[in-house]
Design an enzyme around this catalytic site. Sequence first.
Site: not given
Length: 201
Positions: A39-41, A106, A108, A113, A154, A156
């Site tokens: 949503s932001q990156k 890192d 992954i 998600d 938030d 996650q």
Amino acid sequence: MPIVSSAASIQRHPGIQDVAAPTELTSIPSVGEKLGSGSQKDVYHSRQDPRQCICLIRPDTTGIISGNEYAAKELKMTKHLKDLGFPVVDAYALVKYDNKVGIAKDYIHHALDSEDVIHNRKHIPTDMAFNKNVMKDCDEIISRLRTHSLHIEDLQFLIDGYGRVRINDPRDVIRSSPEKSIAKVRELRAIALNNLLDDSD
């Protein structure tokens, strides 16, 4: 050559140990293959270190605070959680590329998600060892949330190919009732438990 930025001070919360907020931005000349977007990156493979990815914050996605402040706080909160023993997607440095600020973290491989899993957009493997690892890590996170009485804003996770669960992109860490954060962990744990119960039928 590093570029020094005067990021604003990060708000402190009672009981949270003071972790120095990183303010140094390292300019990087390029990024690798795009791995995905949130949503932001936007997330790219790092060309400087193949073990890392570069998470660049898109303009106008961080509300009233600047991208610099947002990235610095996320890096600070990640390091704080790591110091408390939580499994995290480790974050290393603030970076700048193409007039965007971001974080080197890192990489992954084949990560899932947790939001995709919880909302049935993607499914975790039904493999028993994978789901046992998910449950073990969820139980450990729940225990640490209780021990330290923390709420993670938030909350996650990313789940790697072996079922190891790591906290990703913590927005804030507050000394408060952990129950809301624990409920979020339990959502993921319940999916792994259900897979194990189905496997035992």
